[in-house]
Design a protein around this motif. Structure first.
Motif, short mmCIF file in Angstrom:
data_model
loop_
_atom_site.label_atom_id
_atom_site.label_comp_id
_atom_site.label_asym_id
_atom_site.label_seq_id
_atom_site.Cartn_x
_atom_site.Cartn_y
_atom_site.Cartn_z
N GLU A 113 -4.82 24.95 7.29
CA GLU A 113 -3.41 24.58 7.17
C GLU A 113 -3.12 23.92 5.85
OE1 GLU A 113 -2.19 23.46 11.72
OE2 GLU A 113 -1.14 22.52 10.05
N VAL A 114 -4.02 23.02 5.43
CA VAL A 114 -3.80 22.29 4.17
C VAL A 114 -3.89 23.25 2.98
CG1 VAL A 114 -4.85 20.56 2.66
CG2 VAL A 114 -4.48 20.05 5.05
N HIS A 126 -3.87 14.67 6.44
CA HIS A 126 -4.62 14.85 5.19
C HIS A 126 -4.15 13.87 4.13
CE1 HIS A 126 -6.94 17.22 2.30
NE2 HIS A 126 -5.88 17.30 1.53
N ARG A 142 -9.20 17.71 17.47
CA ARG A 142 -8.50 18.98 17.24
C ARG A 142 -9.48 20.09 16.92
NH1 ARG A 142 -3.10 17.28 13.74
NH2 ARG A 142 -2.32 15.82 15.28
N ASN A 173 0.42 12.64 17.05
CA ASN A 173 1.73 13.25 16.89
C ASN A 173 1.99 13.77 15.48
OD1 ASN A 173 2.78 13.04 19.43
ND2 ASN A 173 3.44 10.93 19.14
N LYS A 174 1.03 13.57 14.58
CA LYS A 174 1.26 13.95 13.19
C LYS A 174 0.62 15.29 12.89
CE LYS A 174 3.39 10.20 12.26
NZ LYS A 174 4.80 10.27 12.05
N SER A 175 1.26 16.03 11.96
CA SER A 175 0.73 17.35 11.60
C SER A 175 -0.51 17.19 10.73
CB SER A 175 1.78 18.13 10.83
OG SER A 175 2.00 17.51 9.57
N ASN A 176 -1.24 18.29 10.55
CA ASN A 176 -2.48 18.24 9.78
C ASN A 176 -2.26 17.86 8.33
OD1 ASN A 176 -4.37 18.77 11.77
ND2 ASN A 176 -3.99 20.97 11.69
N GLU A 177 -1.13 18.32 7.73
CA GLU A 177 -0.86 17.95 6.34
C GLU A 177 -0.64 16.45 6.23
OE1 GLU A 177 0.05 21.96 6.94
OE2 GLU A 177 1.88 20.76 6.93
N ASP A 178 0.14 15.91 7.19
CA ASP A 178 0.40 14.46 7.18
C ASP A 178 -0.89 13.67 7.29
OD1 ASP A 178 3.57 14.39 9.02
OD2 ASP A 178 3.07 14.85 6.93
N GLU A 191 7.64 9.47 14.40
CA GLU A 191 8.15 10.83 14.25
C GLU A 191 7.05 11.83 14.56
OE1 GLU A 191 9.42 11.46 10.27
OE2 GLU A 191 9.58 13.62 10.53
N ARG A 192 7.40 12.86 15.34
CA ARG A 192 6.39 13.85 15.71
C ARG A 192 6.49 15.04 14.76
NH1 ARG A 192 3.47 15.90 20.48
NH2 ARG A 192 3.21 18.12 20.02
N THR A 193 5.46 15.27 13.98
CA THR A 193 5.45 16.40 13.06
C THR A 193 4.40 17.44 13.45
OG1 THR A 193 3.96 15.16 11.63
CG2 THR A 193 6.30 15.12 11.06
N TYR A 194 3.70 17.21 14.56
CA TYR A 194 2.59 18.09 14.92
C TYR A 194 3.13 19.33 15.62
CZ TYR A 194 -1.76 19.69 17.08
OH TYR A 194 -2.84 20.43 17.49
N VAL A 195 2.76 20.48 15.09
CA VAL A 195 3.08 21.75 15.76
C VAL A 195 1.73 22.40 16.06
CG1 VAL A 195 4.09 24.03 15.47
CG2 VAL A 195 5.26 22.03 14.56
N LEU A 209 -7.63 22.17 10.27
CA LEU A 209 -6.94 21.31 9.30
C LEU A 209 -7.10 21.86 7.89
CD1 LEU A 209 -6.78 17.52 9.29
CD2 LEU A 209 -7.53 18.59 7.22
#
Lengths: 230, 216
Positions: B197-198, A79, A129, A72-77, B184-188, B194
């Protein structure tokens, strides 16, 4: 009850994913008399735990990150989380080594297992991913190219490709590797086949023997199996 | 092979193929004393019960059917799945001496012997009589143990966790994430790796050009 229990269990990450350096301020450490003020540690303090935990027998820690939470976490999170976990892992490994050196038990070694599990789960999620994106965009199943080839022993192996600066026909070292088998190897291929067939037959007969033994010892097993199959 | 995987292999406890599980934890001092490397004991037949079929858990009240304490009810303290064993608190005990020295004979304590799964039966919570148990699904879709005689559900018992954590009285430490932050869901989802995006987030511009490499 189970839901509340799950909700309260927590994970190992610095709060809000921001690296707070206030705890590890050299000035705060110096006031406790545990650190030299002349030398700056230049970030080496991150290899050690919070000074409050020095000398403790047990240190409390939450559960490890699960794959589903990380998905559920984004790629920045992810990282940022990787590096936080890496630093924690390095700290715990330093602690483990120091405890071994002083012949003392490491306080709460389960923390290291939890961090390793979290990092493995993170790696798995990132690989998932990447795999999904690669399959969508190119249709390639494997990230690293390779090919099925016969080596000089006659075996069919998956040869993983390497990156070279020169093409294969100019590469002396690569051309010394032979991806073909001479005729005298056929005899050994046959012997290997026979050996494999023998081991498989032995495994099968062992399974049958075990099955028969269990049936004799526990006669009700066969009825249970029949009823489950129906 | 990755270094971390190699180190993990070295530290993992590998048991021999014919290892006989006993009351001691495999890898502990007592177990290493009893089964030094090279021990080969006669193999015991263990009935193969799948994880779905197994119905005895720590904290259950069960009644003993056979043995010294037949007819008594007790709480399950330990389950050893590899031998289909169940250890009850204070039941089926024999006596041994603990803390023996050269002069002192030691203190006599009762130590529980394990019982097989077919030597005990789960107790119906209302009847308080032993019953056969089946696994069935409730209307909510939950898999529960149901006593076949009365049809009553036997709930899974509470047993304190092995790591000593009590979920009700848990407070986060300084290095723990709070529940909201963790869930908390932050994934879009988007079609970017990766790395891309970073790099965008950190404002890194890749100006180096990739030289042609040959893969073979």
């Amino acid at each position: 009850m189970a839901a509340a229990g799950f909700g309260v269990l927590c994970r190992k990450v610095l709060i809000g994913l921001k690296v707070s350096r206030s705890l590890l301020n050299p000035k705060a450490l110096a006031s406790t008399g545990l650190l030299h003020t002349t030398l700056s540690t230049k970030g080496l303090e991150e290899f050690f735990d919070d000074p409050k935990n020095w000398g403790e027998e047990k240190v409390k820690s939450g559960a490890s990150w699960t794959c589903q939470q990380l998905r559920n976490k984004s790629n920045e999170d992810l990282h940022k989380l990787w590096y936080v976990l890496l630093k924690e892992r390095n700290m715990l490994l330093t602690l483990e080594q120091e405890a071994k050196r002083q012949s003392l038990p490491m306080p709460s070694p389960e923390r290291l297992e939890k961090v390793i599990d979290s990092m493995d789960a993170l790696d798995k999620v990132v690989q998932e991913r990447e795999d999904a994106l690669r399959l969508l965009q190119t249709g390639q199943e494997k990230a690293r190219p390779g090919a099925w080839r016969r080596d000089i022993f006659g075996r069919i192996i998956w040869h993983k490709f390497k990156q070279w600066p020169i093409p294969w026909y100019l590469n002396k070292r690569y051309n010394r590797k032979r991806f073909f088998a001479m005729p005298y190897v056929e005899r050994f291929v046959r012997l290997r086949l026979e050996k494999r067939a023998r081991t498989e037959a032995r495994k099968k007969s062992l399974e049958k023997k075990k099955e028969k033994f269990l049936q004799k010892k526990f006669p009700h097993l066969s009825e249970a199996q029949k009823s489950s199959l129906i | 092979m990755r270094l971390s995987a190699l180190l993990a292999l070295a530290s993992k406890v590998t048991l021999p193929r014919d290892y006989r599980y006993g009351m001691s934890r495999p890898g502990s001092l007592a177990d290493r004393r009893k089964n030094p490397p090279g021990t080969r004991r006669r193999r015991v037949a263990v009935e193969p019960i799948s994880d779905e079929e197994w119905h005895l858990f720590c904290g259950d009240t069960v009644e003993v059917l056979k043995g010294k304490d037949a007819g008594k009810q007790g709480k399950v303290v330990q389950v050893i799945r590899q031998r289909n064993w169940v250890v009850l608190e204070g039941l089926n005990t024999h006596y041994r001496y603990v803390g023996k020295t050269e002069e002192y004979r030691g203190t006599m304590i009762p130590s529980e012997a394990p019982l097989l799964h077919n030597q005990v039966k789960l107790v119906d919570p209302v009847d308080r009589k032993p019953t056969e148990v089946e696994w069935r699904f409730t209307e909510a879709g939950e898999r529960v143990r149901v006593s076949s005689r009365s049809g009553r559900i036997i709930p899974k018992p509470d047993f304190p966790r092995a790591d000593g954590i009590v979920p009700e009285t848990w407070t986060d430490g300084p290095k723990d994430t709070s529940v909201e932050d963790a869930l908390e869901r932050t994934y879009v989802p988007c079609l970017k790796t990766l790395e891309e995006e970073v790099m965008e987030a950190m404002g890194i511009q890749e100006t180096r050009r990739h030289k042609k490499v040959y893969w073979y």
